[in-house]
Motif scaffolding. Structure first.
Motif, short mmCIF file in Angstrom:
data_model
loop_
_atom_site.label_atom_id
_atom_site.label_comp_id
_atom_site.label_asym_id
_atom_site.label_seq_id
_atom_site.Cartn_x
_atom_site.Cartn_y
_atom_site.Cartn_z
N ARG A 27 1.08 -1.51 -0.12
CA ARG A 27 0.11 -0.15 -0.04
C ARG A 27 1.29 1.03 0.07
O ARG A 27 1.85 1.36 0.17
N LYS A 28 0.67 1.93 -0.62
CA LYS A 28 1.33 3.21 -1.01
C LYS A 28 0.08 4.59 -1.19
O LYS A 28 -0.41 4.95 -1.81
N ALA A 49 -2.66 5.67 -3.90
CA ALA A 49 -1.79 5.31 -5.45
C ALA A 49 -1.62 3.71 -4.99
O ALA A 49 -1.82 3.38 -6.44
N LEU A 50 -1.47 2.93 -4.02
CA LEU A 50 -1.23 0.92 -4.23
C LEU A 50 -2.31 0.81 -3.12
O LEU A 50 -2.22 1.71 -1.56
N THR A 60 4.16 3.34 -11.97
CA THR A 60 4.38 4.27 -11.34
C THR A 60 4.90 4.32 -10.34
O THR A 60 6.97 3.92 -9.97
N THR A 61 4.51 4.36 -9.76
CA THR A 61 5.10 4.26 -7.90
C THR A 61 4.83 3.10 -7.18
O THR A 61 5.46 3.11 -6.73
N LEU A 62 4.56 1.80 -7.61
CA LEU A 62 5.14 0.45 -7.54
C LEU A 62 6.26 0.19 -8.23
O LEU A 62 6.93 -0.52 -7.89
N LEU A 63 6.55 0.26 -9.45
CA LEU A 63 7.51 0.27 -10.02
C LEU A 63 8.42 0.98 -8.87
O LEU A 63 9.84 1.02 -8.87
N ARG A 64 8.37 2.42 -8.87
CA ARG A 64 9.28 2.92 -7.64
C ARG A 64 9.70 2.78 -6.41
O ARG A 64 10.38 2.47 -5.70
#
Ligand code: ATP
Length: 348
Positions: free
Chosen positions: A11-12, A21-22, A46-50
């Motif tokens: 989770r983000k 975001a996640l 992008t958040t997941l990748l970062r």
């Protein structure tokens, strides 16, 4: 050796918890897999990748690389290479200078650095261009320099965020092909972000469809296309998207290429009167627009006729049909797949 990447319960939240975001992502790659994250703008790719790269810390959950939890480890220690959409090359350095740069902090001597940089350059077919500056390169060549620079530290994992989006359509197609062949050769586990479904279908061993911070479906491109898990995936994948017709509380879906003149469909089929009002010619194929009636609610649908079907289709009502095996059923309330409902069929 290729390693696997896994995220658990990720989770983000941003803005004090207002933006999710996640929203609880569980996902695992196989070793050496090419996994494509696909979804609309803002869905969290992008958040997941970062977060996997270590550039963001998750609010909850774990990132696992090669069997070890890497939460808390800085990006460098994760041995991942990330290439963004807007990669910046050093304009005053040569191709070799650009590729060698990340090795300067690694404590290798100059000869070892250059050897490693030439290895990466050769992998990407840049061997002849080492003395050029970025402005003397094509867009595709610059892209490859950025990849070589990411590759040079021999990462365990490649994280690519829309790396081809600066290229024009033609170059994109060839760069896509190159990228795929390159990954096959080196066998590095790759996670690739795109919002372009054609790119996802072409590149991915598996595709992860993401919507609003959640995974909707994970599967081989053919599976995601043929057997969408819900109406979001059915609509998001395919151009034009899957037709969906409401019939009591069920949505019946079929792809445009499966709605054909009735006499062109063999076997058990559902015949649908199709009031055609427009035909578009698209590089051989025809897109036929109109309304089907007598099968649930009157609904606007699209039929895609292949170039091999040459019969003229004029405006007016025609008998079209769908092979029953091509019908997909969804619950209208949840959008998830539902049990097939009985439909009246004919043979022939
Ligand atoms: P795109 O394809 O447009 O790049 P994406 O799928 O990569 O989109 P993200 O960039 O991961 O999406 O963003 C996911 C959500 O989180 C969006 O709603 C975005 O506005 C929000 N977001 C991203 N970064 C931040 C931030 N630093 N602060 C607040 N919200 C953010």
């Amino acid at each position: 050796m290729a390693v696997a990447v896994e995220v658990r319960g990720l989770r983000k939240k941003y803005d004090g918890g207002h933006v999710h975001a996640l929203d609880g992502i569980d996902l695992a790659t196989a070793e050496g897999e090419y996994l494509v994250l696909l979804g609309p703008s803002g869905c969290g790719k992008t958040t997941l990748l970062r977060t996997i790269a270590g550039l963001e810390q998750p609010t909850e959950g774990e990132v696992v690389i090669g069997g070890s939890i890497v939460n808390g480890l800085p990006p460098r220690a994760r041995r991942v290479a990330m290439v963004f959409q807007s990669y910046a090359l050093y304009p005053h350095k040569t191709v070799l200078g650009n590729i060698v740069f990340p090795l300067k902090a690694e404590g290798l001597d100059r000869t070892a650095r250059e050897k490693q940089a030439r290895w990466a350059a050769d992998l990407l077919g840049l061997g002849e261009l080492l003395d050029r500056r970025p402005r003397q390169l094509s867009g595709g060549e610059r892209q490859r320099v950025a990849l070589a620079r990411a590759m040079v530290r021999d990462p365990q994992v490649f994280l690519l965020d829309e790396p081809l989006s600066n290229l024009d359509a033609k170059l994109r197609a060839s760069a896509r092909d190159e990228l795929k062949r390159f990954q096959r050769r080196v066998g590095t586990t790759t996670i690739y972000v795109t919002h372009d479904q054609a790119e996802a279908m072409g590149l991915g061993d598996r595709i992860v469809v993401i919507d609003r911070g959640r995974v909707r479906q994970v599967g081989h491109p053919v599976e995601v296309y043929d057997d969408p898990a819900d109406t979001f995936v059915a609509r998001f994948i395919g151009s034009p998207p899957m037709n969906l017709v409401r019939r009591s509380s069920t949505l019946v879906g079929f792809r445009p290429e499966h709605l054909l003149p009735a006499h062109d469909v063999a076997g058990e089929k559902v015949v649908l009167p199709f009031a055609v009002d427009r035909v578009e010619h698209l590089s051989g194929d025809r897109h036929v627009y109109g309304t089907i009636s007598g099968f649930g609610e009157d609904t606007r649908v699209i039929s895609r006729l292949p170039a091999t079907l040459t019969e003229p289709i004029a405006e007016g009502v025609h008998d079209f049909a769908v092979d029953v095996r091509r019908l997909r059923f969804f619950d209208e309330g949840t959008g998830r797949r539902a049990d097939p409902m009985p439909v009246t069929t004919t043979h022939g």
